[in-house]
Design a protein around this motif. Structure first.
Motif, PDB file in Angstrom:
ATOM      1  N   VAL A 104       0.735  -1.041  -0.037  1.00 18.67           N
ATOM      2  CA  VAL A 104       0.104   0.001  -0.040  1.00 18.67           C
ATOM      3  C   VAL A 104       0.778   1.266   0.064  1.00 18.67           C
ATOM      4  N   MET A 105       0.706   2.238  -0.927  1.00 21.29           N
ATOM      5  CA  MET A 105       1.575   3.106  -1.112  1.00 21.29           C
ATOM      6  C   MET A 105       1.190   4.449  -0.814  1.00 21.29           C
ATOM      7  N   ARG A 106       1.864   5.500  -0.114  1.00 14.89           N
ATOM      8  CA  ARG A 106       1.196   6.820   0.108  1.00 14.89           C
ATOM      9  C   ARG A 106       1.054   7.477  -1.197  1.00 14.89           C
ATOM     10  N   LYS A 107       1.792   7.467  -2.218  1.00 15.15           N
ATOM     11  CA  LYS A 107       1.975   8.129  -3.541  1.00 15.15           C
ATOM     12  C   LYS A 107       1.756   7.049  -4.551  1.00 15.15           C
ATOM     13  N   PRO A 108       0.804   7.290  -5.349  1.00 13.56           N
ATOM     14  CA  PRO A 108       0.943   5.910  -6.429  1.00 13.56           C
ATOM     15  C   PRO A 108       2.011   5.655  -7.226  1.00 13.56           C
ATOM     16  N   LEU A 109       2.418   4.349  -7.359  1.00 18.08           N
ATOM     17  CA  LEU A 109       3.429   4.244  -8.074  1.00 18.08           C
ATOM     18  C   LEU A 109       3.117   4.134  -9.630  1.00 18.08           C
ATOM     19  N   VAL A 110       4.396   4.522 -10.387  1.00 18.97           N
ATOM     20  CA  VAL A 110       4.098   4.836 -11.779  1.00 18.97           C
ATOM     21  C   VAL A 110       4.528   3.407 -12.455  1.00 18.97           C
ATOM     22  N   PRO A 111       4.053   2.906 -13.673  1.00 18.70           N
ATOM     23  CA  PRO A 111       4.365   1.760 -14.288  1.00 18.70           C
ATOM     24  C   PRO A 111       5.812   1.647 -14.515  1.00 18.70           C
ATOM     25  N   ALA A 112       6.737   2.439 -14.525  1.00 19.19           N
ATOM     26  CA  ALA A 112       8.105   2.244 -14.478  1.00 19.19           C
ATOM     27  C   ALA A 112       8.840   1.334 -13.170  1.00 19.19           C
ATOM     28  N   ALA A 113       8.033   1.868 -12.159  1.00 20.92           N
ATOM     29  CA  ALA A 113       8.502   1.163 -10.926  1.00 20.92           C
ATOM     30  C   ALA A 113       8.478  -0.589 -11.000  1.00 20.92           C
ATOM     31  N   LEU A 114       7.261  -0.807 -11.767  1.00 21.09           N
ATOM     32  CA  LEU A 114       7.129  -2.491 -12.047  1.00 21.09           C
ATOM     33  C   LEU A 114       8.132  -2.878 -12.784  1.00 21.09           C
ATOM     34  N   GLU A 115       8.770  -1.988 -13.883  1.00 19.91           N
ATOM     35  CA  GLU A 115       9.944  -2.657 -14.815  1.00 19.91           C
ATOM     36  C   GLU A 115      11.127  -2.635 -13.856  1.00 19.91           C
ATOM     37  N   ALA A 116      11.212  -1.652 -13.015  1.00 19.77           N
ATOM     38  CA  ALA A 116      12.537  -1.739 -12.093  1.00 19.77           C
ATOM     39  C   ALA A 116      12.728  -2.992 -11.170  1.00 19.77           C
ATOM     40  N   LEU A 117      11.376  -3.302 -10.671  1.00 21.58           N
ATOM     41  CA  LEU A 117      11.562  -4.463  -9.795  1.00 21.58           C
ATOM     42  C   LEU A 117      11.835  -5.978 -10.647  1.00 21.58           C
ATOM     43  N   ARG A 118      11.205  -5.930 -11.852  1.00 20.37           N
ATOM     44  CA  ARG A 118      11.293  -7.280 -12.615  1.00 20.37           C
ATOM     45  C   ARG A 118      12.726  -7.701 -12.480  1.00 20.37           C
ATOM     46  N   SER A 119      14.027  -6.956 -12.420  1.00 25.59           N
ATOM     47  CA  SER A 119      15.214  -7.555 -12.441  1.00 25.59           C
ATOM     48  C   SER A 119      15.181  -8.453 -11.197  1.00 25.59           C
ATOM     49  N   TYR A 120      14.599  -8.156 -10.132  1.00 26.41           N
ATOM     50  CA  TYR A 120      14.419  -8.815  -8.618  1.00 26.41           C
ATOM     51  C   TYR A 120      13.943  -9.964  -8.720  1.00 26.41           C
ATOM     52  N   ALA A 121      12.919 -10.297  -9.573  1.00 31.65           N
ATOM     53  CA  ALA A 121      11.697 -11.210  -9.301  1.00 31.65           C
ATOM     54  C   ALA A 121      12.173 -12.229  -9.984  1.00 31.65           C
ATOM     55  N   PRO A 123      11.248 -15.995 -12.333  1.00 24.17           N
ATOM     56  CA  PRO A 123      10.092 -16.107 -13.222  1.00 24.17           C
ATOM     57  C   PRO A 123       8.665 -16.568 -12.938  1.00 24.17           C
ATOM     58  N   SER A 124       8.623 -17.172 -11.725  1.00 23.81           N
ATOM     59  CA  SER A 124       7.385 -17.640 -11.266  1.00 23.81           C
ATOM     60  C   SER A 124       6.517 -16.579 -10.418  1.00 23.81           C
ATOM     61  N   GLN A 125       7.359 -15.437 -10.151  1.00 22.28           N
ATOM     62  CA  GLN A 125       6.704 -14.267  -9.549  1.00 22.28           C
ATOM     63  C   GLN A 125       5.782 -13.579 -10.387  1.00 22.28           C
ATOM     64  N   ARG A 126       4.531 -13.091  -9.862  1.00 24.26           N
ATOM     65  CA  ARG A 126       3.722 -12.321 -10.616  1.00 24.26           C
ATOM     66  C   ARG A 126       3.950 -10.792 -10.137  1.00 24.26           C
ATOM     67  N   LEU A 127       3.799  -9.870 -10.824  1.00 19.76           N
ATOM     68  CA  LEU A 127       3.817  -8.397 -10.357  1.00 19.76           C
ATOM     69  C   LEU A 127       2.899  -7.582 -10.956  1.00 19.76           C
ATOM     70  N   ALA A 128       2.121  -6.900 -10.450  1.00 24.99           N
ATOM     71  CA  ALA A 128       1.078  -5.780 -10.891  1.00 24.99           C
ATOM     72  C   ALA A 128       0.877  -4.496 -10.237  1.00 24.99           C
ATOM     73  N   ILE A 129       0.681  -3.527 -10.823  1.00 24.71           N
ATOM     74  CA  ILE A 129       0.155  -2.115 -10.177  1.00 24.71           C
ATOM     75  C   ILE A 129      -1.141  -2.162 -10.364  1.00 24.71           C
ATOM     76  N   VAL A 130      -1.717  -1.780  -9.340  1.00 23.33           N
ATOM     77  CA  VAL A 130      -3.268  -1.660  -9.342  1.00 23.33           C
ATOM     78  C   VAL A 130      -3.800  -0.309  -8.621  1.00 23.33           C
ATOM     79  N   ASP A 131      -4.061   0.750  -9.359  1.00 23.39           N
ATOM     80  CA  ASP A 131      -4.720   1.890  -8.619  1.00 23.39           C
ATOM     81  C   ASP A 131      -3.435   2.575  -7.846  1.00 23.39           C
ATOM     82  N   GLY A 132      -2.015   2.221  -8.238  1.00 18.45           N
ATOM     83  CA  GLY A 132      -1.014   2.841  -7.662  1.00 18.45           C
ATOM     84  C   GLY A 132      -0.333   2.101  -6.757  1.00 18.45           C
TER      85      GLY A 132
END
Length: 175
Positions: A104-121, A123-132
């Motif tokens: 839960v974020m104080r300020k909404p995440l932008v889609p670029a944040a998801l791409e930055a996290l993918r390098s840590y994830a 292959p079996s892990q799923r990530l999504a940003i929903v309403d920030g």
């Protein structure tokens, strides 16, 4: 009156010393809110108060927490209807409740944040940003994956983690 959910980033005051939930409920009442109820002992509280800006509620609760417990803690607040929307928006409802995590974020995440996290994830892990807010299906114990260590305030901004079981439990408390 409006119902709210508040999530504390940390309830650890010092080594071996945590916030007791009855003290947290007392603090919320002292801040002027009504009917505080906690879910598990990890800093989740539902309460009622006048409809006002979320940022004002967060600041008020954080100031009361600092005064009462002597430690600064980030507190994220959502209105009941917004929390129900968060719970209904889980993109991984087929995941294991303790392994699907919401940041839960104080300020909404932008889609670029998801791409930055993918390098840590993995292959079996799923990530999504929903309403920030960030949803992760760890596909295993979160503590066993390097992705967890990437979810810092410095990297992501102010936020706090809750598993799907807790998200659902808070939605149920709201009715």
């Amino acid at each position: 009156m409006t119902a709210y959910v508040a999530l504390l980033h940390s309830i650890v005051l010092a080594p071996g010393r945590r916030v007791v939930m009855s003290d947290l409920r007392d603090m919320v009442e002292a801040a002027g809110y009504r009917h505080p109820r906690t879910l598990v002992s990890t800093g989740n509280i539902v309460f009622e108060g006048p409809k006002t800006l979320i940022g004002d509620i967060e600041a008020k609760l954080e100031a009361h927490f600092q005064a009462r417990f002597g430690k600064a803690v980030d507190i994220m607040v959502r209105r009941a209807e917004d929390w129900r929307k968060v719970a209904a928006g889980n993109p991984f409802p087929d995941g294991e409740g303790s392994q699907v995590i919401l940041r839960v974020m104080r300020k909404p995440l932008v889609p670029a944040a998801l791409e930055a996290l993918r390098s840590y994830a993995a292959p079996s892990q799923r990530l999504a940003i929903v309403d920030g807010d960030l949803w992760i299906d760890f596909a295993g114990k979160p503590s066993e994956w390097k992705l967890l260590s990437a979810l810092t305030t410095k990297r992501m901004g102010v936020g706090t983690l809750r598993n799907w079981n807790t998200v659902r439990g808070l939605a149920e408390m709201l009715g």
